[in-house]
Design an enzyme around this catalytic site. Structure first.
Site, mmCIF file in Angstrom:
data_model
loop_
_atom_site.group_PDB
_atom_site.id
_atom_site.type_symbol
_atom_site.label_atom_id
_atom_site.label_comp_id
_atom_site.label_asym_id
_atom_site.label_seq_id
_atom_site.Cartn_x
_atom_site.Cartn_y
_atom_site.Cartn_z
ATOM 1 N N GLU A 1 9.644 15.969 -39.010
ATOM 2 C CA GLU A 1 10.464 17.169 -38.899
ATOM 3 C C GLU A 1 9.810 18.071 -37.864
ATOM 4 O OE1 GLU A 1 10.439 19.569 -42.493
ATOM 5 O OE2 GLU A 1 12.350 20.501 -41.977
ATOM 6 N N HIS B 1 3.894 21.506 -42.736
ATOM 7 C CA HIS B 1 3.775 20.995 -44.100
ATOM 8 C C HIS B 1 3.869 19.480 -44.121
ATOM 9 C CE1 HIS B 1 8.188 21.622 -43.666
ATOM 10 N NE2 HIS B 1 8.294 20.512 -44.374
ATOM 11 N N HIS C 1 7.932 13.170 -45.413
ATOM 12 C CA HIS C 1 7.871 13.497 -43.987
ATOM 13 C C HIS C 1 6.724 14.458 -43.698
ATOM 14 C CE1 HIS C 1 10.612 16.801 -45.466
ATOM 15 N NE2 HIS C 1 9.942 17.542 -44.611
#
Ligand code: CO
Length: 132
Positions: free
Chosen positions: A128, A7, A79
């Site tokens: 991430e 994502h 992020h």
């Protein structure tokens, strides 16, 4: 080592407005709001088929995105999340490569182990890693 883009996270101070932009203006499939007090955020997921957009609004006093929104009052990309097969092997590799891993693996907002990598080592982008 990294796999798919899981994502892209976008921080906003108004998640209802942000969800409406994706649902109404862009015509995307948008989830309900989910409060995640353990993570200090409310989330909405936008399903794009090949990946997701994660809309984040601060929740509670010590939200991890509060400072970001102070610096970026209109919201913005917070992020990117890449999938890895083994979070501990990924952390070991990042440390061996001299990258700054911010903390130990923990269970993230999707119930899977995650770590964050400092933007200074990754072209100015908070990364991430999620064990998919
Ligand atoms: Co994320």
């Amino acid at each position: 080592m990294i796999g798919r883009l899981n994502h892209v996270a976008i921080a906003t101070s108004d998640i209802k407005k942000a969800a409406a932009v994706y649902r109404d203006t862009l015509g995307a499939k948008v989830s309900e709001e989910v409060a995640q007090p353990d993570h200090g955020v409310t989330t909405v997921f936008v399903d794009l088929g090949n990946t997701k957009i994660e809309l984040l609004e601060p929740l509670g006093e010590n939200s991890p995105i509060a400072n970001f929104l102070k610096k970026n009052p209109n919201g913005g990309m917070h992020h990117v999340c890449y999938e890895v097969d083994d979070i501990h092997a990924a952390v070991a590799r990042m440390k061996a490569q001299g990258a700054t891993v911010t903390g130990e693996p923990r269970i993230g907002a999707h119930g899977k182990p995650v770590v964050f990598l400092h933007p200074k080592d990754f072209v100015g982008t908070l990364v991430e890693l999620e064990q998919a």
